[in-house]
Design a protein around this motif. Structure first.
Motif, short mmCIF file in Angstrom:
data_model
loop_
_atom_site.label_atom_id
_atom_site.label_comp_id
_atom_site.label_asym_id
_atom_site.label_seq_id
_atom_site.Cartn_x
_atom_site.Cartn_y
_atom_site.Cartn_z
N LYS A 62 0.84 -1.20 0.00
CA LYS A 62 0.00 0.00 0.00
C LYS A 62 0.87 1.24 0.00
CE LYS A 62 -1.17 2.21 3.56
NZ LYS A 62 -1.93 2.78 4.67
N LEU A 63 0.30 2.29 -0.58
CA LEU A 63 0.94 3.60 -0.49
C LEU A 63 0.13 4.48 0.44
CD1 LEU A 63 1.49 3.12 -3.99
CD2 LEU A 63 3.07 4.80 -3.06
N GLY A 64 0.77 5.43 1.08
CA GLY A 64 0.06 6.39 1.92
C GLY A 64 0.69 7.75 1.74
N LEU A 65 0.00 8.77 2.26
CA LEU A 65 0.47 10.17 2.15
C LEU A 65 0.76 10.52 0.70
CD1 LEU A 65 2.92 10.38 5.22
CD2 LEU A 65 0.48 10.89 5.14
N LYS A 70 -2.13 15.89 2.41
CA LYS A 70 -1.74 15.05 3.55
C LYS A 70 -0.24 15.20 3.85
CE LYS A 70 -4.24 10.97 5.12
NZ LYS A 70 -4.46 9.53 4.99
N LEU A 80 4.71 7.30 1.59
CA LEU A 80 5.32 6.17 2.29
C LEU A 80 4.64 4.90 1.81
CD1 LEU A 80 4.00 6.11 6.00
CD2 LEU A 80 2.74 6.83 4.00
N GLU A 107 -10.95 5.17 3.78
CA GLU A 107 -10.65 6.03 2.64
C GLU A 107 -10.75 5.24 1.34
OE1 GLU A 107 -6.84 7.51 3.90
OE2 GLU A 107 -5.77 5.75 3.19
N GLU A 109 -9.79 4.11 -2.49
CA GLU A 109 -8.53 3.97 -3.24
C GLU A 109 -8.77 3.18 -4.53
OE1 GLU A 109 -5.00 3.30 -1.21
OE2 GLU A 109 -5.71 4.17 0.67
N GLU A 139 -9.71 1.37 1.93
CA GLU A 139 -8.71 0.98 2.93
C GLU A 139 -9.21 1.45 4.30
OE1 GLU A 139 -4.71 2.66 3.09
OE2 GLU A 139 -4.08 0.93 4.26
N ILE A 141 -7.74 2.38 7.73
CA ILE A 141 -6.47 2.65 8.41
C ILE A 141 -6.74 2.77 9.90
CG2 ILE A 141 -5.19 3.64 6.48
CD1 ILE A 141 -5.93 6.45 7.47
N PHE A 148 -4.05 9.11 16.91
CA PHE A 148 -3.73 9.07 15.47
C PHE A 148 -2.66 10.11 15.13
CE2 PHE A 148 -6.57 6.47 12.64
CZ PHE A 148 -5.75 6.42 11.54
N PHE A 150 1.53 11.17 14.90
CA PHE A 150 2.83 10.51 14.77
C PHE A 150 3.74 11.33 13.86
CE2 PHE A 150 -0.67 8.49 12.39
CZ PHE A 150 -0.47 9.10 11.18
N VAL A 155 5.13 6.41 11.73
CA VAL A 155 4.04 5.81 10.93
C VAL A 155 4.59 4.78 9.94
CG1 VAL A 155 3.87 7.69 9.24
CG2 VAL A 155 1.89 6.29 9.71
N ALA A 160 2.55 1.92 7.98
CA ALA A 160 1.76 2.95 7.28
C ALA A 160 0.30 2.95 7.71
CB ALA A 160 1.89 2.78 5.76
N SER A 161 0.06 2.73 9.01
CA SER A 161 -1.31 2.74 9.59
C SER A 161 -2.23 1.70 8.95
CB SER A 161 -1.99 4.11 9.47
OG SER A 161 -1.25 5.11 10.08
O1 0L1 Z 1 -3.03 5.04 3.73
C1 0L1 Z 1 -2.70 6.16 4.15
O2 0L1 Z 1 -2.74 7.19 3.45
C2 0L1 Z 1 -2.23 6.29 5.57
C3 0L1 Z 1 -0.81 6.64 5.61
C4 0L1 Z 1 -0.33 6.96 6.97
C5 0L1 Z 1 -0.78 8.29 7.47
C6 0L1 Z 1 -2.12 8.19 8.13
O3 0L1 Z 1 -2.35 7.27 8.93
O4 0L1 Z 1 -2.94 9.07 7.89
#
Ligand code: 0L1
Ligand code: MG
Length: 262
Positions: A62-65, A70, A80, A107, A109, A139, A141, A148, A150, A155, A160-161
């Motif tokens: 998975k990708l995040g941020l 964000k 990340l 969220e 995706e 997803e 998270i 929440f 960090f 993270v 990545a949560s």
């Molecule tokens: O999937 C995400 O975008 C989460 C990435 C980590 C940051 C968060 O928990 O918001």
């Protein structure tokens, strides 16, 4: 303390936090040596622990941020990545209990699956050519950290949560789909909460995938044929409350709906 002890101690604490559904303090103050590089080592160790102790296996990445908004919020300039495991997948047709979560958010995706291994260096057109199919996805998270909150290394260490994911139906022919202009409408209990386009994800979801594949290559890793990649959220994430129903409809990709219980 030597670095392998740091990796082990942080991974154990994160594993326990999730298993015991307990939020914990972040690590950067307690372990000043925790930078992004060491954090990916913690993430790897945490995934190893989960695979052994939960008898699960790697299902994808998975990708995040991935949105500028964000990244700005976190004060960072890049996304990340984390790992998806078999036991994180939930069925969109089954009600989802909130019991296993600390303070979950959801969220929308776009998920990718590739017909062959993809290794960096790779470009956006190469990612698209290698794509076997895409799917609309949610997803869930759930940060293991208090409130929440960090830093980036924290993270990354916390995979990545990541917590769970839900996939919709496959779209196998993406030749006529422009993933960057695809629109999505994200609803909670029938009310529109947010809208987003594929371009919210680093300009194009496949650009996010290419970024991750190139980062994985720096660590000697790659995305295997058949693995799932969640490419990043098209909108902000929303807190899940008991009995909530979330849906997301994508232009040309179909829809996913999830029903939560208590
Ligand atoms: O999937 C995400 O975008 C989460 C990435 C980590 C940051 C968060 O928990 O918001
Ligand atoms: Mg996400």
């Amino acid at each position: 303390m030597i670095l392998t002890d740091t990796v082990e101690a942080i991974a154990e604490e994160l594993f326990a936090a999730e298993a015991e559904i307990q939020e914990i303090d972040t690590f950067v103050d307690r372990y000043p040596e925790l930078d992004t590089n060491l954090a990916y080592k913690v993430q790897e160790r945490l995934i190893g622990m989960k695979c052994t102790r939960q008898k699960t296996r790697v299902r994808g990445h998975k990708l995040g941020l991935t949105s500028v908004a964000k990244q700005k919020m976190m004060g960072v300039h890049e996304p990340l990545y984390g790992v998806l495991l078999d036991d994180m997948e939930l069925d969109q047709h089954e009600p989802i209990s909130l019991q296993p979560f600390i303070h979950a958010k959801i969220e929308p995706e776009i998920a990718f699956v590739f017909e062959r291994d993809i290794k960096g260096p790779v470009s956006v057109p190469e990612v698209l050519t290698a794509t076997a199919y895409v799917m609309p996805a949610f997803e869930i998270i759930d940060s293991r950290y208090r409130d929440f909150k960090f830093t980036l290394p924290d993270v990354i260490a916390d995979n990545a949560s990541s917590s769970r994911f839900i996939l919709g139906d496959r779209i196998e022919n993406i030749d006529n789909l422009d993933l960057k202009v695809i629109g999505s409408v994200f609803k909670k209990n029938g009310q529109v909460m947010a809208t987003g386009t594929g371009a919210s994800v680093m300009g194009h979801p496949a650009r996010a995938v290419a970024w991750m594949v190139n980062k994985l290559a720096e660590r000697g890793q790659f995305v295997k044929a058949g693995e799932i990649v969640l490419s990043g959220a098209l909108t902000e994430a929303f807190r899940i409350e008991k009995n909530d129903v979330f849906s997301v409809g994508f232009d040309g990709l179909g829809a996913v709906q999830v029903v939560f219980t208590t």
